[in-house]
Design a protein around this motif. Sequence first.
Motif, mmCIF file in Angstrom:
data_model
loop_
_atom_site.group_PDB
_atom_site.id
_atom_site.type_symbol
_atom_site.label_atom_id
_atom_site.label_comp_id
_atom_site.label_asym_id
_atom_site.label_seq_id
_atom_site.Cartn_x
_atom_site.Cartn_y
_atom_site.Cartn_z
ATOM 1 N N LEU A 3 0.845 -1.190 0.000
ATOM 2 C CA LEU A 3 0.000 0.000 0.000
ATOM 3 C C LEU A 3 0.881 1.241 0.000
ATOM 4 O O LEU A 3 1.686 1.442 0.913
ATOM 5 N N LYS A 4 0.738 2.063 -1.030
ATOM 6 C CA LYS A 4 1.525 3.298 -1.141
ATOM 7 C C LYS A 4 0.826 4.397 -0.344
ATOM 8 O O LYS A 4 -0.248 4.869 -0.726
ATOM 9 N N LEU A 5 1.446 4.805 0.741
ATOM 10 C CA LEU A 5 0.847 5.730 1.700
ATOM 11 C C LEU A 5 1.572 7.060 1.706
ATOM 12 O O LEU A 5 2.791 7.111 1.898
ATOM 13 N N GLY A 6 0.845 8.145 1.513
ATOM 14 C CA GLY A 6 1.415 9.483 1.555
ATOM 15 C C GLY A 6 1.338 10.077 2.948
ATOM 16 O O GLY A 6 0.256 10.187 3.527
ATOM 17 N N ILE A 7 2.483 10.465 3.484
ATOM 18 C CA ILE A 7 2.572 11.144 4.782
ATOM 19 C C ILE A 7 2.774 12.631 4.511
ATOM 20 O O ILE A 7 3.668 13.006 3.747
#
Length: 255
Positions: A3-7
Amino acid sequence: MELKLGIPKGSLQESTIKIFKEAGYDIKVRERNYYPAVDDPELKCMLIRAQEMARYVEGGELDCGLTGLDWIKENRANVVEVCELVYAKQSFRPIKWVLAVKEDSPYMSVKDLEGKTIATEVVNLTTDYLASHGVTANVEFSWGTTEVKVPQLADAIVEITETGSSLRANNLKIIDTVLETTTRFIANKKAYEDPEKRAKIDRVTMMLRSVIDAVPKVCLMLNAPENNLESILEILPSENPTISHLAKGDWVDVM
């Protein structure tokens, strides 16, 4: 599954990483590196400015991320708002975009700004707000230090505020609230339709919500004589507290 998660990088970065840590996800940010390490092999994190997050989630470059409702609206992004997470840089409450003018300004409402110049970082948000009030004005993009532009460079500004201290320091007064905004966990529509990714997103947001929901709550623990238990239970806010007998005597532990 990954899962590509943006912080969100910037003002929300520190508080976001802290909430993730309390939720069980240890995110480590190295200097000059935009790909933080995380102790979950199913997550791949990337630091992105909150202002751009919704655009990249909508486009599929990221599966999901955290950004403000304001930036979703500013980008007019078509994304899934999985949940609301009420936290900001300094507090656990919503922040506001406000319409502000100089303290001694003759402008008292948005209607007074017809044909005037308004400086802001959120051009689309401001334009939509003005349109909702039937007002046409010259909305100029501001790269920062927006508060100093009134009245020499602009008649009014639309600026974000959490405490109002910066506005007061620059002798500005608020004449209206443009938008009350909170952090949102957003997802790409296609990614959220994927059963594995959706399940992972729902697990992560459940953990994050549990951290934020716990902030205003306290855990009350006490020892008391067992013969006073009934009267104690009548005044406790919990409907079903845990009761344990102590090792000796007619006392109980209430939690």
